[in-house]
Design an enzyme around this catalytic site. Structure first.
Site, PDB file in Angstrom:
ATOM      1  N   MET A  13       0.827  -1.215   0.000  1.00 41.38           N
ATOM      2  CA  MET A  13       0.000   0.000   0.000  1.00 41.38           C
ATOM      3  C   MET A  13       0.860   1.264   0.000  1.00 41.38           C
ATOM      4  SD  MET A  13      -3.231  -0.731  -0.011  1.00 41.38           S
ATOM      5  CE  MET A  13      -4.132   0.644   0.666  1.00 41.38           C
ATOM      6  N   ASP A  32      12.279   2.607   4.228  1.00 39.91           N
ATOM      7  CA  ASP A  32      11.710   1.279   4.500  1.00 39.91           C
ATOM      8  C   ASP A  32      12.868   0.408   4.956  1.00 39.91           C
ATOM      9  OD1 ASP A  32       8.931  -0.371   3.374  1.00 39.91           O
ATOM     10  OD2 ASP A  32      10.679  -1.550   3.980  1.00 39.91           O
ATOM     11  N   LEU A  66       2.527   1.173   8.055  1.00 39.15           N
ATOM     12  CA  LEU A  66       3.262   0.012   8.572  1.00 39.15           C
ATOM     13  C   LEU A  66       2.302  -1.116   8.920  1.00 39.15           C
ATOM     14  CD1 LEU A  66       5.430   2.312  10.800  1.00 39.15           C
ATOM     15  CD2 LEU A  66       6.308   0.926   8.895  1.00 39.15           C
ATOM     16  N   THR A  97      -3.119   0.173   9.774  1.00 41.84           N
ATOM     17  CA  THR A  97      -4.257  -0.388  10.523  1.00 41.84           C
ATOM     18  C   THR A  97      -3.700  -1.016  11.796  1.00 41.84           C
ATOM     19  OG1 THR A  97      -5.346  -0.905   8.431  1.00 41.84           O
ATOM     20  CG2 THR A  97      -6.229  -1.946  10.423  1.00 41.84           C
ATOM     21  N   ARG A 124     -10.379   0.274   0.898  1.00 40.39           N
ATOM     22  CA  ARG A 124     -10.275  -0.221  -0.478  1.00 40.39           C
ATOM     23  C   ARG A 124      -8.991  -1.041  -0.675  1.00 40.39           C
ATOM     24  NH1 ARG A 124     -12.510   5.408  -3.157  1.00 40.39           N
ATOM     25  NH2 ARG A 124     -14.623   5.246  -2.338  1.00 40.39           N
ATOM     26  N   LYS A 173     -12.109   2.054  10.888  1.00 41.62           N
ATOM     27  CA  LYS A 173     -11.410   1.071  10.044  1.00 41.62           C
ATOM     28  C   LYS A 173     -11.534  -0.348  10.626  1.00 41.62           C
ATOM     29  CE  LYS A 173      -8.362  -0.714   7.187  1.00 41.62           C
ATOM     30  NZ  LYS A 173      -8.609  -0.911   5.772  1.00 41.62           N
ATOM     31  N   ASN A 176     -15.091  -1.589  10.128  1.00 43.06           N
ATOM     32  CA  ASN A 176     -15.374  -1.846   8.707  1.00 43.06           C
ATOM     33  C   ASN A 176     -14.638  -3.093   8.212  1.00 43.06           C
ATOM     34  OD1 ASN A 176     -16.941  -0.582   6.536  1.00 43.06           O
ATOM     35  ND2 ASN A 176     -14.975  -0.529   5.474  1.00 43.06           N
ATOM     36  N   ASN A 177     -13.383  -3.253   8.656  1.00 43.45           N
ATOM     37  CA  ASN A 177     -12.620  -4.436   8.219  1.00 43.45           C
ATOM     38  C   ASN A 177     -13.212  -5.722   8.773  1.00 43.45           C
ATOM     39  OD1 ASN A 177     -10.785  -3.413   6.467  1.00 43.45           O
ATOM     40  ND2 ASN A 177      -9.007  -4.272   7.511  1.00 43.45           N
ATOM     41  N   LYS A 242      -4.519 -10.445  11.350  1.00 39.49           N
ATOM     42  CA  LYS A 242      -4.202  -9.374  12.301  1.00 39.49           C
ATOM     43  C   LYS A 242      -5.421  -8.465  12.484  1.00 39.49           C
ATOM     44  CE  LYS A 242      -2.671  -5.757  10.564  1.00 39.49           C
ATOM     45  NZ  LYS A 242      -2.838  -4.379  10.153  1.00 39.49           N
TER      46      LYS A 242
HETATM   47  P1  NAD Z   1       3.285  -4.595   3.588  1.00 34.30           P
HETATM   48  O1  NAD Z   1       3.783  -5.643   4.513  1.00 34.30           O
HETATM   49  O2  NAD Z   1       3.225  -4.880   2.119  1.00 34.30           O
HETATM   50  O3  NAD Z   1       4.161  -3.258   3.774  1.00 34.30           O
HETATM   51  C1  NAD Z   1       4.644  -2.799   4.991  1.00 34.30           C
HETATM   52  C2  NAD Z   1       6.017  -2.146   4.766  1.00 34.30           C
HETATM   53  O4  NAD Z   1       6.481  -1.624   6.008  1.00 34.30           O
HETATM   54  C3  NAD Z   1       7.054  -3.173   4.283  1.00 34.30           C
HETATM   55  O5  NAD Z   1       7.678  -2.707   3.104  1.00 34.30           O
HETATM   56  C4  NAD Z   1       8.031  -3.255   5.450  1.00 34.30           C
HETATM   57  O6  NAD Z   1       9.381  -3.509   5.063  1.00 34.30           O
HETATM   58  C5  NAD Z   1       7.869  -1.869   6.079  1.00 34.30           C
HETATM   59  N1  NAD Z   1       8.306  -1.830   7.466  1.00 34.30           N
HETATM   60  C6  NAD Z   1       8.014  -2.684   8.480  1.00 34.30           C
HETATM   61  N2  NAD Z   1       8.623  -2.302   9.613  1.00 34.30           N
HETATM   62  C7  NAD Z   1       9.306  -1.162   9.305  1.00 34.30           C
HETATM   63  C8  NAD Z   1      10.148  -0.301  10.054  1.00 34.30           C
HETATM   64  N3  NAD Z   1      10.416  -0.550  11.334  1.00 34.30           N
HETATM   65  N4  NAD Z   1      10.691   0.772   9.436  1.00 34.30           N
HETATM   66  C9  NAD Z   1      10.439   1.013   8.123  1.00 34.30           C
HETATM   67  N5  NAD Z   1       9.658   0.222   7.354  1.00 34.30           N
HETATM   68  C10 NAD Z   1       9.112  -0.847   7.942  1.00 34.30           C
HETATM   69  O7  NAD Z   1       1.867  -4.167   4.142  1.00 34.30           O
HETATM   70  P2  NAD Z   1       0.701  -3.368   3.379  1.00 34.30           P
HETATM   71  O8  NAD Z   1      -0.198  -4.336   2.690  1.00 34.30           O
HETATM   72  O9  NAD Z   1       1.319  -2.219   2.622  1.00 34.30           O
HETATM   73  O10 NAD Z   1      -0.114  -2.819   4.636  1.00 34.30           O
HETATM   74  C11 NAD Z   1       0.326  -1.723   5.418  1.00 34.30           C
HETATM   75  C12 NAD Z   1      -0.797  -1.352   6.387  1.00 34.30           C
HETATM   76  O11 NAD Z   1      -1.956  -0.977   5.629  1.00 34.30           O
HETATM   77  C13 NAD Z   1      -1.250  -2.512   7.288  1.00 34.30           C
HETATM   78  O12 NAD Z   1      -1.559  -2.017   8.549  1.00 34.30           O
HETATM   79  C14 NAD Z   1      -2.472  -3.056   6.569  1.00 34.30           C
HETATM   80  O13 NAD Z   1      -3.342  -3.724   7.464  1.00 34.30           O
HETATM   81  C15 NAD Z   1      -3.068  -1.783   5.999  1.00 34.30           C
HETATM   82  N6  NAD Z   1      -3.879  -1.937   4.785  1.00 34.30           N
HETATM   83  C16 NAD Z   1      -3.534  -2.813   3.802  1.00 34.30           C
HETATM   84  C17 NAD Z   1      -4.322  -2.918   2.657  1.00 34.30           C
HETATM   85  C18 NAD Z   1      -3.975  -3.876   1.545  1.00 34.30           C
HETATM   86  O14 NAD Z   1      -4.860  -4.149   0.694  1.00 34.30           O
HETATM   87  N7  NAD Z   1      -2.749  -4.411   1.479  1.00 34.30           N
HETATM   88  C19 NAD Z   1      -5.476  -2.112   2.520  1.00 34.30           C
HETATM   89  C20 NAD Z   1      -5.784  -1.200   3.527  1.00 34.30           C
HETATM   90  C21 NAD Z   1      -4.989  -1.121   4.656  1.00 34.30           C
END
Ligand code: NAD
Length: 301
Positions: A13, A32, A66, A97, A124, A173, A176-177, A242
């Site tokens: 995301m 990252d 994150l 989230t 979304r 959130k 909704n989730n 989660k």
């Molecule tokens: P992801 O695991 O793909 O990305 C998370 C990123 O954070 C990774 O690149 C990871 O290396 C980085 N990270 C972790 N710890 C870190 C740190 N200490 N310092 C710097 N970077 C760090 O996850 P995602 O799918 O992008 O989801 C991120 C958040 O958004 C979550 O909370 C998820 O629940 C929420 N979310 C996801 C979606 C989806 O469809 N994927 C949709 C809405 C909300």
């Protein structure tokens, strides 16, 4: 936006969200822990940080996207984290989230450092984050701070909903989730049954769409992912597990029972114990089919 903006967490995301900010004209400093995640942003001209301190130096707005509550605590509150180096008056925009109690805790610490905090979790799918069509649930106490982040939200999405004070965005959130993830499991079970008893799924899709059983998990999410034979994330079963946990934990602390939610959580728990953990949550369908010994259905869009 002329002010310096930092973006931490460039995954499924955060990566496309950050890219949309840059493409709409605001440069970013990015960070990252997985360095390769910064490459697409570097290609667009963003500045990669060597550490959190380096990334957020002089930043007016610091965006975090994150995976979990612990990640957010560590990135924002640890000795090497954002709050140790953020300048007073800057704004942390947390889009992750996480547990609402975690949001409240981080907000308290921010206030002690005179740093503004806004929760703006994202609704979304990843496809919407890529196309810049996300929805944001915003919890914010300070209208001036909101005005500063509004252009950034508009660069990443189409729909901003002000939910109330800080913490109300993450609460919306989580609730909704709970619905999305439960409907995904119901959809997986329904399509497994439909396939097992020999229904033509294109016809069933038409029936479903014409009734109140119609839902976005079937017609938008499953139709763009698992039913097209694509179970790469997207939103992983690990993250879905989660998020169901966040809903159940929140409900428990208010003495609200979520009996269906608890059953659904058990399914996500089992699905993540094997090969589906890092697959898209629409792969619940393939998991349900595996148990029922049905070949997983696919539908041409
Ligand atoms: P992801 O695991 O793909 O990305 C998370 C990123 O954070 C990774 O690149 C990871 O290396 C980085 N990270 C972790 N710890 C870190 C740190 N200490 N310092 C710097 N970077 C760090 O996850 P995602 O799918 O992008 O989801 C991120 C958040 O958004 C979550 O909370 C998820 O629940 C929420 N979310 C996801 C979606 C989806 O469809 N994927 C949709 C809405 C909300």
């Amino acid at each position: 936006m002329g002010e310096k903006v930092a973006f931490i967490g460039l995954g499924a995301m955060g990566g496309p969200m950050a890219q949309n900010i840059v493409k709409k004209g605001t440069n970013l400093s990015v960070y990252d822990i997985e360095k390769s995640k910064m490459d697409p942003l570097i290609d667009l001209g963003s500045t990669p940080g060597k550490s959190i301190k380096d990334t957020i130096q002089n930043a007016e707005v610091i965006i975090t996207m994150l995976p979990s509550t612990d990640n957010v605590r560590s990135v924002i509150c640890s000795a090497e984290g954002v709050l140790s180096f953020a300048k007073p008056g800057s704004i942390i925009l947390d889009m992750s989230t996480i547990a609402p109690t975690g949001t409240d805790e981080v907000y308290d610490l921010c206030r002690q450092k005179e740093v503004d905090f806004i929760d703006a979790p994202v609704g979304r799918l990843v496809s919407h984050a890529i196309s810049g069509d996300s929805l944001f649930m915003v919890g914010c106490d300070n209208d001036e701070a909101f005005k500063k982040v509004e252009p950034l939200l508009n660069a990443m999405g189409t729909t901003i909903i002000r939910c109330g004070k800080v913490g109300s965005g993450i609460r919306a959130k989580v609730v909704n989730n709970f619905q999305i993830l439960s409907i995904a499991q119901i959809t997986a079970e329904a399509l497994t049954l439909a396939k097992k008893i020999g229904l033509d799924l294109n016809t069933f899709k038409e029936v479903n769409a014409g009734t109140t059983a119609n839902n976005g998990q079937f017609h938008i999410n499953f139709m763009s992912k698992v039913l097209q034979n694509d179970i790469e994330p997207g939103f992983t079963i690990d993250l879905a597990h989660k998020d169901m946990g966040l809903a159940i934990e929140t409900a428990n602390s208010f003495r609200v029972g979520l009996p269906v939610g608890s059953s659904v959580q058990a399914v996500y728990g089992q699905a993540r114990s094997g090969k589906f953990a890092k697959k898209d949550f629409s792969a619940l369908l393939d998991y349900a089919c595996e148990i029922a010994e049905v070949s997983p259905p696919r539908i041409k869009s």
